[in-house]
Design a protein around this motif. Structure first.
Motif, PDB file in Angstrom:
ATOM      1  N   TYR A  36      -6.672   0.588  -4.019  1.00 41.72           N
ATOM      2  CA  TYR A  36      -6.755   0.545  -2.798  1.00 41.72           C
ATOM      3  C   TYR A  36      -5.460   1.184  -2.212  1.00 41.72           C
ATOM      4  O   TYR A  36      -4.939   1.073  -1.095  1.00 41.72           O
ATOM      5  CB  TYR A  36      -6.805  -0.942  -2.169  1.00 41.72           C
ATOM      6  CG  TYR A  36      -8.313  -1.482  -2.958  1.00 41.72           C
ATOM      7  CD1 TYR A  36      -9.533  -0.977  -2.443  1.00 41.72           C
ATOM      8  CD2 TYR A  36      -7.984  -2.241  -4.006  1.00 41.72           C
ATOM      9  CE1 TYR A  36     -10.452  -1.678  -2.880  1.00 41.72           C
ATOM     10  CE2 TYR A  36      -9.099  -2.878  -4.571  1.00 41.72           C
ATOM     11  CZ  TYR A  36     -10.172  -2.553  -3.945  1.00 41.72           C
ATOM     12  OH  TYR A  36     -11.635  -3.105  -4.582  1.00 41.72           O
ATOM     13  N   SER A  42      -6.244  -7.523   5.245  1.00 43.79           N
ATOM     14  CA  SER A  42      -6.260  -6.027   5.259  1.00 43.79           C
ATOM     15  C   SER A  42      -7.058  -5.575   6.012  1.00 43.79           C
ATOM     16  O   SER A  42      -8.244  -6.106   6.297  1.00 43.79           O
ATOM     17  CB  SER A  42      -6.449  -5.721   3.712  1.00 43.79           C
ATOM     18  OG  SER A  42      -6.850  -4.310   3.614  1.00 43.79           O
ATOM     19  N   HIS A  63      -8.456  -2.829   5.284  1.00 43.51           N
ATOM     20  CA  HIS A  63      -9.489  -1.925   4.338  1.00 43.51           C
ATOM     21  C   HIS A  63     -10.385  -3.048   3.599  1.00 43.51           C
ATOM     22  O   HIS A  63     -10.068  -3.981   2.991  1.00 43.51           O
ATOM     23  CB  HIS A  63      -8.320  -1.462   3.203  1.00 43.51           C
ATOM     24  CG  HIS A  63      -9.189  -0.575   2.242  1.00 43.51           C
ATOM     25  ND1 HIS A  63     -10.142  -0.869   1.440  1.00 43.51           N
ATOM     26  CD2 HIS A  63      -9.061   0.842   2.087  1.00 43.51           C
ATOM     27  CE1 HIS A  63     -10.743   0.014   0.769  1.00 43.51           C
ATOM     28  NE2 HIS A  63      -9.812   1.092   1.133  1.00 43.51           N
ATOM     29  N   GLU A 111      -2.116   1.784   4.136  1.00 46.34           N
ATOM     30  CA  GLU A 111      -2.752   2.940   4.729  1.00 46.34           C
ATOM     31  C   GLU A 111      -1.683   3.977   4.847  1.00 46.34           C
ATOM     32  O   GLU A 111      -0.443   3.668   5.215  1.00 46.34           O
ATOM     33  CB  GLU A 111      -3.362   2.574   6.162  1.00 46.34           C
ATOM     34  CG  GLU A 111      -4.519   1.587   5.876  1.00 46.34           C
ATOM     35  CD  GLU A 111      -4.322   0.257   6.009  1.00 46.34           C
ATOM     36  OE1 GLU A 111      -5.371  -0.646   5.973  1.00 46.34           O
ATOM     37  OE2 GLU A 111      -3.159  -0.197   5.912  1.00 46.34           O
TER      38      GLU A 111
END
Length: 316
Positions: free
Chosen positions: A13, A197, A199, A283
């Motif tokens: 990730y 998160s 994500h 990110e």
């Protein structure tokens, strides 16, 4: 016992870990706890760094960050705070937030070898890094992604899943003493862990990690965390400069909450907002901005500049 440092669940990730990143593990005895420590990067790096995870984190979650930070010239130490990861204790139910402060102060004393020392904290770990600098007097720089004063009712409302929990938590947790304080409560029952998160895959990884965000902590730990407040009032802070690298798209702790605390701190401070990053800042382009900001300050530290930070704000 020397545990293996091979937990790579969080690597997918974050941008790929540098292939030559070195990761060594050890067990360090502290009081009645066997604390899991990992040291990342070259042993002779010009800077020492302690990277502190927050509630729901652990050394495995911090490993990809430590690997990238080590490429900036830092020997990065991460640990599993008691109650998380591979750290084990004889009386886990008696754990309090004060134990977290104490173990970090002692870890800093253990790793401090005269090189410039940076304390860096993610999420709640940011407040812990700042407290450790204020109490220990050893650090040269504090880097954080979040700053929180849990005594502020507005901050409490941000930290919990619903406003009514903020009003209830304080009075209810004051009863969590003695045997009741040893009862374990899943973190997700209190905190909005789905916002940790932006994500989806990383969020799911955190929530299924039973040694991290999917785990539980004693009620006494929650009580002492909410009651503690800063170790030193920000207006009385006399520690090293503070660099706040706040995720710009944080759905858990908005930038203005941390910025308000930063504005109260004495001394040199700087705020950089990490564009596109959620609470767990993986990110782009914000992740690169995080590395660039840390790199800039490490270069200043190793060059001997006296005042690495001045008050200001940057969006990156």
């Amino acid at each position: 016992m020397t545990p293996a440092a091979d937990d790579r669940r969080y690597e997918p990730y974050v941008r790929p870990v540098p292939p030559d990143a070195r990761r060594d593990a050890e067990t360090w005895r502290w009081r009645d706890w066997d604390v899991h420590l990992e040291h990342v990067g070259a042993p002779d790096a010009p800077v020492r760094m302690l990277l502190v995870h927050g509630a729901g984190g652990n050394a495995a979650a911090m490993w990809p960050f430590a690997a990238h930070l080590s490429t900036l010239g830092a020997r990065v130490t991460v640990l599993d705070l008691p109650g998380y990861g591979l750290t084990r204790g004889a009386r886990p139910g008696a754990l309090t937030f004060h134990d977290w402060r104490a173990v970090l102060t002692d870890v800093v004393a253990e790793i401090d070898d005269g090189r410039p020392l940076v304390l860096m904290g993610a999420s709640m770990g940011g407040m812990l890094a700042l407290d450790t600098a204020a109490l220990g007097g050893r650090a040269d720089l504090v880097v954080v992604t979040c700053l929180l004063d849990t005594r502020d009712p507005h901050v409490r409302a941000v930290l919990v899943r619903a406003p009514w929990l903020a009003r209830l938590a304080g009075p209810a947790l004051r009863l969590a003493v003695g045997p009741l304080g040893r009862l374990r409560l899943p973190l997700r029952w209190i905190a909005p862990m789905t916002t940790i998160s932006n994500h989806p895959g990383l969020r799911a990884e955190v929530l299924r990690d039973r040694e991290g965000g999917g785990g539980a902590m004693p009620l006494g730990w929650f009580r002492t965390f909410l009651e503690s407040g800063p170790a030193v009032r920000p207006e009385e802070y006399d520690g090293p400069p503070v660099l706040l690298l706040h995720p710009g798209s944080d759905r858990w702790t908005p930038t203005h909450v941390s910025a308000a605390y930063l504005a109260r701190l004495r001394g040199g401070t700087r705020l950089v907002e990490l564009d596109g990053c959620g609470h767990f800042p993986v990110e782009e382009p914000g992740f690169q901005a995080l590395l660039d900001a840390v790199d800039q300050e490490l270069r200043r530290l190793t060059s001997g500049e006296v005042a690495p930070l001045q008050r200001g704000r940057t969006c990156a």
